[in-house]
Each structure stands twice: as C-alpha cells, then as structure tokens.
Motif scaffolding. Structure first.
Motif, PDB file in Angstrom:
ATOM      1  N   GLN A  44       0.846  -1.194   0.000  1.00  0.00           N
ATOM      2  CA  GLN A  44       0.000   0.000   0.000  1.00  0.00           C
ATOM      3  C   GLN A  44       0.885   1.248   0.000  1.00  0.00           C
ATOM      4  OE1 GLN A  44      -2.640  -0.253   3.366  1.00  0.00           O
ATOM      5  NE2 GLN A  44      -3.269  -2.350   2.899  1.00  0.00           N
ATOM      6  N   LYS A  45       0.519   2.221  -0.830  1.00  0.00           N
ATOM      7  CA  LYS A  45       1.299   3.441  -0.974  1.00  0.00           C
ATOM      8  C   LYS A  45       0.438   4.645  -0.589  1.00  0.00           C
ATOM      9  CE  LYS A  45       1.809   2.027  -5.262  1.00  0.00           C
ATOM     10  NZ  LYS A  45       1.559   0.564  -5.208  1.00  0.00           N
ATOM     11  N   THR A  46       0.923   5.448   0.352  1.00  0.00           N
ATOM     12  CA  THR A  46       0.188   6.623   0.808  1.00  0.00           C
ATOM     13  C   THR A  46       1.033   7.864   0.583  1.00  0.00           C
ATOM     14  OG1 THR A  46      -0.918   5.313   2.523  1.00  0.00           O
ATOM     15  CG2 THR A  46      -0.997   7.709   2.753  1.00  0.00           C
ATOM     16  N   LEU A  47       0.487   8.829  -0.156  1.00  0.00           N
ATOM     17  CA  LEU A  47       1.206  10.064  -0.453  1.00  0.00           C
ATOM     18  C   LEU A  47       1.394  10.910   0.798  1.00  0.00           C
ATOM     19  CD1 LEU A  47       2.313  11.957  -2.753  1.00  0.00           C
ATOM     20  CD2 LEU A  47       0.032  13.004  -2.753  1.00  0.00           C
ATOM     21  N   ILE A  48       2.591  11.463   0.973  1.00  0.00           N
ATOM     22  CA  ILE A  48       2.874  12.400   2.061  1.00  0.00           C
ATOM     23  C   ILE A  48       2.851  13.818   1.474  1.00  0.00           C
ATOM     24  CG2 ILE A  48       4.522  13.131   3.820  1.00  0.00           C
ATOM     25  CD1 ILE A  48       5.722  10.314   3.715  1.00  0.00           C
ATOM     26  N   PRO A  49       1.868  14.647   1.828  1.00  0.00           N
ATOM     27  CA  PRO A  49       1.844  16.015   1.298  1.00  0.00           C
ATOM     28  C   PRO A  49       3.086  16.789   1.752  1.00  0.00           C
ATOM     29  CG  PRO A  49      -0.284  15.421   2.249  1.00  0.00           C
ATOM     30  CD  PRO A  49       0.696  14.351   2.663  1.00  0.00           C
ATOM     31  N   MET A  50       3.696  17.488   0.827  1.00  0.00           N
ATOM     32  CA  MET A  50       4.923  18.228   1.119  1.00  0.00           C
ATOM     33  C   MET A  50       4.771  19.687   0.701  1.00  0.00           C
ATOM     34  SD  MET A  50       7.066  15.913   2.355  1.00  0.00           S
ATOM     35  CE  MET A  50       8.709  16.615   2.143  1.00  0.00           C
ATOM     36  N   GLU A  51       5.528  20.566   1.335  1.00  0.00           N
ATOM     37  CA  GLU A  51       5.485  21.994   1.045  1.00  0.00           C
ATOM     38  C   GLU A  51       6.663  22.434   0.180  1.00  0.00           C
ATOM     39  OE1 GLU A  51       3.111  24.152   1.737  1.00  0.00           O
ATOM     40  OE2 GLU A  51       1.881  22.636   2.726  1.00  0.00           O
ATOM     41  N   ILE A  52       7.313  21.507  -0.474  1.00  0.00           N
ATOM     42  CA  ILE A  52       8.428  21.869  -1.341  1.00  0.00           C
ATOM     43  C   ILE A  52       8.030  21.673  -2.793  1.00  0.00           C
ATOM     44  CG2 ILE A  52      10.148  21.257   0.406  1.00  0.00           C
ATOM     45  CD1 ILE A  52      10.702  18.734  -1.284  1.00  0.00           C
ATOM     46  N   ALA A  53       8.692  22.402  -3.685  1.00  0.00           N
ATOM     47  CA  ALA A  53       8.438  22.295  -5.120  1.00  0.00           C
ATOM     48  C   ALA A  53       9.364  21.244  -5.710  1.00  0.00           C
ATOM     49  CB  ALA A  53       8.648  23.645  -5.800  1.00  0.00           C
ATOM     50  N   ALA A  54       8.842  20.041  -5.874  1.00  0.00           N
ATOM     51  CA  ALA A  54       9.632  18.961  -6.460  1.00  0.00           C
ATOM     52  C   ALA A  54       8.680  18.026  -7.192  1.00  0.00           C
ATOM     53  CB  ALA A  54      10.401  18.198  -5.384  1.00  0.00           C
ATOM     54  N   PRO A  55       9.031  17.618  -8.403  1.00  0.00           N
ATOM     55  CA  PRO A  55       8.161  16.688  -9.129  1.00  0.00           C
ATOM     56  C   PRO A  55       8.085  15.316  -8.469  1.00  0.00           C
ATOM     57  CG  PRO A  55       9.679  17.816 -10.621  1.00  0.00           C
ATOM     58  CD  PRO A  55      10.144  18.089  -9.225  1.00  0.00           C
ATOM     59  N   GLU A  56       9.157  14.919  -7.772  1.00  0.00           N
ATOM     60  CA  GLU A  56       9.158  13.618  -7.114  1.00  0.00           C
ATOM     61  C   GLU A  56       8.340  13.692  -5.823  1.00  0.00           C
ATOM     62  OE1 GLU A  56      13.088  14.094  -9.299  1.00  0.00           O
ATOM     63  OE2 GLU A  56      11.965  15.275  -7.843  1.00  0.00           O
ATOM     64  N   LYS A  57       7.435  12.739  -5.672  1.00  0.00           N
ATOM     65  CA  LYS A  57       6.568  12.706  -4.500  1.00  0.00           C
ATOM     66  C   LYS A  57       7.141  11.760  -3.438  1.00  0.00           C
ATOM     67  CE  LYS A  57       3.905  15.370  -6.814  1.00  0.00           C
ATOM     68  NZ  LYS A  57       4.022  16.836  -6.586  1.00  0.00           N
TER      69      LYS A  57
END
Length: 388
Positions: A194-207
């Motif tokens: 299972q994969k859960t996205l971690i919201p980030m405050e940086i500008a990067a295409p890689e999640k």
C-alpha cells in the motif's frame, strides 16, 4: 584544468548542460506545481545515454563511475532542474544491483535503468527508526515458497514513477530466528503493498510516500546478494547517494549564483548596478567560495569511490558542505533580488525548499557530524547507547 576533471568529463558536462538548458526552471517548476512528472527531461537525458553513464557496458550503460553520474546530476540541477530520482535510481539502485545483483537481476533491471525506460525506488527509512538503520522493524520471514514481507517505510521518493523498489528488511527463518538484514526487490504492483502520499510543502516533481507491506509474498530470488548481507549491499549504495546528493545541492547553488549575478548587473539603484555595492557582492562572493570548496570535496569523494577506496568520510563531508553552501547561495541570491527574490517570476524561492530538504536527507547534518566526530576524530560514539 579543474581538479579531478578530464577532458572527457568536461565534454560530458557540456553535453548534459546543453540538453538541460532546453528545459530550465520554467519547465521544472511548472511540473512541480501542477503535480506532473519531468518525463520529457528524463527521456532527453536518456536518449544520449546520460542516465546510464555509471551502468556497466554489458547492460547497455556507459561503463563509467559515480564521477560521470555526478556530472550529469550537477549539470541538470545547475540548469534549474534538480532531479531527486537521479540520486535514487541510477546512483543507489544501479550501483547496488551492478555489484551485488544476481545475473538474472542484473539482466532484468540494469538495461532499463541504463536507457531510462524504468526507474527504481529505495526504501530504508522508517517512522520509528529514523537514521538508525540498525533499528528497522520491517521484517521478511522465510517460508517454503519464499519470503513474507511486513512493515512500514517512510519518506520513500518516487514510488509512483518506479517499477520496483529496493527494500531493506530484517530477515528471519521459519522459526523466527534472526538471519540479519537483507535487501529485496519488490515490484510496485505487488499484492499487499500500500502506498500513501505524504503532502509536502516543497516544489519537487518527485513525491514522497509511506509504504505499508502487508504480507507481501516474494520469491526466493527477490533477495539481492546474500541473506543477512543487506547492510554491506546498502552501504555500497549510500556513498553514491550522498555524492550525487551533493551534486544536486551544488547544482542548485550554481543556478542561484548565476541568477543573482545576472540581477546584480541588470538592476540599478542610485545610478549604479546593485552588484557594485559590497553589502551585496561580498556575501555572494563568500557563498561562491563555499560552493567551490564543497564541489572539490564532492569530486574527491566521487574519485575515491570509483577507485574502490572507502569514500565514507569524503562522501559525508561532501553532502554536508554542499547542503550548507547551497542554502547560503540561494539565500544570498534572494537577498540580491530583494522582494523580487520571492516573486514567482524570478524562480528562486522554490529552490530554497529543496535545498533545505537535502540538508536533512539522505542523511542529516547531525548524523554527518556524528560520523566525522567518531570515525575521523576518534571521539566516543555519542548516540545509540548509554554514556558514562
């Protein structure tokens, strides 16, 4: 001639810079802000073979080393396109598989890593282990048909772009007895992952993702290298990660200094370009000096690694110094621009966030200082147990 740089490396650097210049900060930041990938840039770097420069020739790579890959990473970042997956897919995964992978694993994964058609992620960090890789709780239990993987990994880059993940796990036999730490190849579509996205405050295409392994079944041939030899395999990939991480930082620093110097020449107040004023020019010059010193350590670390010499000290120092220098470069570039340094038009502020992230990852500055204090200076270990 620059320290440690051959004419061939200079040509590679120029060629990569030429490709990356066709994309630049507008392309990179648009992708980052809109949740898109930098697939076009990845493909453009792959087509001349730049992504595979450190992959053995028999698997379609360039047969070079981390020195060549570092040039690719730095020049791409210096064009305003710092790609984190270059640190992970070819640097870590390519290095580990080329050295420790079975014939079948190398034939399956290395050609795709070399030509850019596939990417791999790397999973070692965990919510409760942090930098202590000896405290990981993700386990792989041996059974009659292979392995069962259970546990959680945290802050894993680029899983949504990858075809497979190199996972570090503590291994056990069927009775639960420990077998040491091992490394596994896990397909991203494996049942139970299972994969859960971690919201980030940086500008990067890689999640960034949290990964949960819920009884993921793996065949016996999923093990990379020897069972119980995972740390030996992993550490061979960590130095390239630190070195290419330094390259991302020095590339960001170069990008920021170039923007600042240009603005210092173009913007005039009181009848002179603002770069005339020492209050702005001297801090920028000091940042340039720090950046070039970090680059020297980066090239030293890459050279040591490629020569088969222990590069741990140099790689850690390179990563530390590059992160500090990049942050100073971006900060001074923003200061040179004044209020414009925070305006979207000038494409500076987003790079501060990425530079700041790389001060923490792939290894924090504090852990680098611990390493240098203990291994370089011979001081007592300051963590991982009681002290008198």
């Amino acid at each position: 001639m620059p320290y440690g740089e051959s004419s061939e490396l200079s040509l590679l650097r120029d060629a990569v810079a030429s490709v990356a210049a066709d994309f630049g900060p507008e392309y990179f930041l648009s992708a980052a802000r809109n949740g898109q990938k930098t697939d076009e840039l990845w493909a453009a770097l792959a087509e001349p073979g730049f992504l595979g420069v450190s992959i053995p020739e028999e698997y379609g790579g360039g047969g070079g080393g981390i020195t060549e890959l570092t040039a690719v990473v730095e020049e791409t970042a210096a064009a305003g396109c710092p790609l984190v997956m270059l640190m992970v897919s070819p640097a870590i995964c390519g290095t580990v598989l080329a050295r420790f992978g079975s014939t079948a694993q190398r034939e399956t994964w290395l050609p795709g890593l070399a030509d850019g058609s596939i990417k791999m992620a790397f999973a070692v960090t965990e919510p409760d282990a942090g930098s202590n890789t000896h405290a990981i709780t993700t386990t792989a239990t041996c059974g009659p048909d292979g392995w069962t993987l259970r546990g959680t990994k945290y802050y894993i880059s680029g899983v949504d772009e990858a075809a497979g993940i190199l996972v570090v796990a503590a291994t056990r036999d069927e009775s639960g007895q420990p077998l040491g730490t091992s490394l596994f190849i896990v397909p991203v579509d494996a049942p139970g992952l299972q994969k859960t996205l971690i919201p980030m405050e940086i500008a990067a295409p890689e999640k960034q993702f949290t990964l949960h392994f819920d009884d993921v079944a793996l065949p016996p041939e999923a093990v990379v290298g020897d069972v119980g030899g995972g740390f030996r395999s992993v550490f061979q990939g960590l130095n390239p990660e630190r070195i290419t991480g330094a390259a991302v930082e020095t590339g960001i620093g170069r990008y920021a200094l170039e923007q600042a110097a240009r603005y210092g020449l173009e913007r005039s107040v009181w009848g002179a370009p603002i770069g005339t004023h020492q209050g702005l020019s001297h801090p920028l010059a000091a940042a340039k000096i720090e950046l070039e010193l970090a680059r020297l350590m980066m090239w030293k670390a890459a050279g040591l690694h490629d020569a088969g010499v222990d590069a741990s000290e140099a790689a850690n120092m390179a990563k530390y110094s590059a992160a500090e220098a990049a942050l100073r470069c971006v900060d001074q570039a923003i200061q040179m621009h004044g209020g414009n340094g925070l305006a979207s038009e000038y494409a500076l502020a987003p790079y501060w966030g990425l530079a700041r992230l790389l001060r923490i990852a792939p290894v924090s500055r504090e852990m680098v200082l611990n390493h240098v204090a203990q291994h370089s200076l011979g001081l007592p270990k300051s963590y991982g147990g009681s002290r008198s």
